[in-house]
Design a protein around this motif. Sequence first.
Motif, mmCIF file in Angstrom:
data_model
loop_
_atom_site.group_PDB
_atom_site.id
_atom_site.type_symbol
_atom_site.label_atom_id
_atom_site.label_comp_id
_atom_site.label_asym_id
_atom_site.label_seq_id
_atom_site.Cartn_x
_atom_site.Cartn_y
_atom_site.Cartn_z
ATOM 1 N N ALA A 9 3.911 -10.760 2.956
ATOM 2 C CA ALA A 9 4.713 -9.937 2.049
ATOM 3 C C ALA A 9 5.520 -9.004 2.950
ATOM 4 N N ASP A 10 6.752 -9.388 3.231
ATOM 5 C CA ASP A 10 7.476 -8.773 4.342
ATOM 6 C C ASP A 10 7.902 -7.324 4.168
ATOM 7 N N ARG A 11 7.870 -6.818 2.959
ATOM 8 C CA ARG A 11 8.202 -5.405 2.766
ATOM 9 C C ARG A 11 7.011 -4.501 3.080
ATOM 10 N N CYS A 12 5.844 -5.106 3.319
ATOM 11 C CA CYS A 12 4.629 -4.340 3.607
ATOM 12 C C CYS A 12 4.316 -4.254 5.094
ATOM 13 N N VAL A 13 5.074 -4.938 5.913
ATOM 14 C CA VAL A 13 4.864 -4.925 7.367
ATOM 15 C C VAL A 13 6.199 -4.723 8.057
ATOM 16 N N GLY A 14 6.150 -4.448 9.346
ATOM 17 C CA GLY A 14 7.364 -4.378 10.138
ATOM 18 C C GLY A 14 7.664 -5.748 10.712
ATOM 19 N N LEU A 15 8.897 -6.163 10.683
ATOM 20 C CA LEU A 15 9.322 -7.435 11.276
ATOM 21 C C LEU A 15 10.302 -7.135 12.394
ATOM 22 N N GLY A 16 10.220 -7.897 13.465
ATOM 23 C CA GLY A 16 11.193 -7.721 14.539
ATOM 24 C C GLY A 16 10.626 -8.067 15.883
ATOM 25 N N GLN A 17 11.262 -7.517 16.936
ATOM 26 C CA GLN A 17 10.841 -7.792 18.303
ATOM 27 C C GLN A 17 9.435 -7.277 18.531
ATOM 28 N N MET A 18 8.675 -8.031 19.303
ATOM 29 C CA MET A 18 7.309 -7.627 19.621
ATOM 30 C C MET A 18 7.211 -7.232 21.076
ATOM 31 N N PRO A 56 0.840 -1.201 0.000
ATOM 32 C CA PRO A 56 0.000 0.000 0.000
ATOM 33 C C PRO A 56 0.879 1.257 0.000
ATOM 34 N N ASN A 57 0.445 2.270 -0.681
ATOM 35 C CA ASN A 57 1.156 3.555 -0.755
ATOM 36 C C ASN A 57 2.550 3.434 -1.344
ATOM 37 N N SER A 58 2.749 2.483 -2.235
ATOM 38 C CA SER A 58 4.047 2.306 -2.878
ATOM 39 C C SER A 58 3.826 1.876 -4.322
ATOM 40 N N SER A 59 4.754 2.223 -5.174
ATOM 41 C CA SER A 59 4.673 1.782 -6.564
ATOM 42 C C SER A 59 5.759 0.747 -6.881
ATOM 43 N N GLN A 60 6.657 0.511 -5.926
ATOM 44 C CA GLN A 60 7.745 -0.439 -6.133
ATOM 45 C C GLN A 60 7.249 -1.873 -5.949
ATOM 46 N N THR A 61 7.800 -2.778 -6.727
ATOM 47 C CA THR A 61 7.449 -4.189 -6.657
ATOM 48 C C THR A 61 8.522 -4.951 -5.880
ATOM 49 N N TYR A 62 8.079 -5.871 -5.018
ATOM 50 C CA TYR A 62 8.965 -6.703 -4.206
ATOM 51 C C TYR A 62 8.587 -8.164 -4.400
#
Length: 104
Positions: A95-104, A73-79
Amino acid sequence: MTGALAVGALFAGSSAAQADDWGGAGSWSHEWNIRSKATASSDVIARVAVKQDVPCWERYCTGQVTGGSYTCPNSSQTYNTWTPLNYHGRKGWVADRCVGLGQM
């Protein structure tokens, strides 16, 4: 530490501190999908609400694969990178470029 207690509950016999080591995925700006395969055309297992976390399948959110392409969302780049998640004991893909990954 958003969702640490909920994440801890998913790991039977684990403390919330142990669950933190696994890490997770989440988004502060948009809902997102967990899919059955690492492609944007695969079935949606779950639609996750804003500010909800889901734990990763592997410790520290490793296990990334190259899969089908997608645009966030809000991006034109493809991953095309996907990370496995643990959705109530079922392996799903984000789709990991669309969310934050890491410590919770």
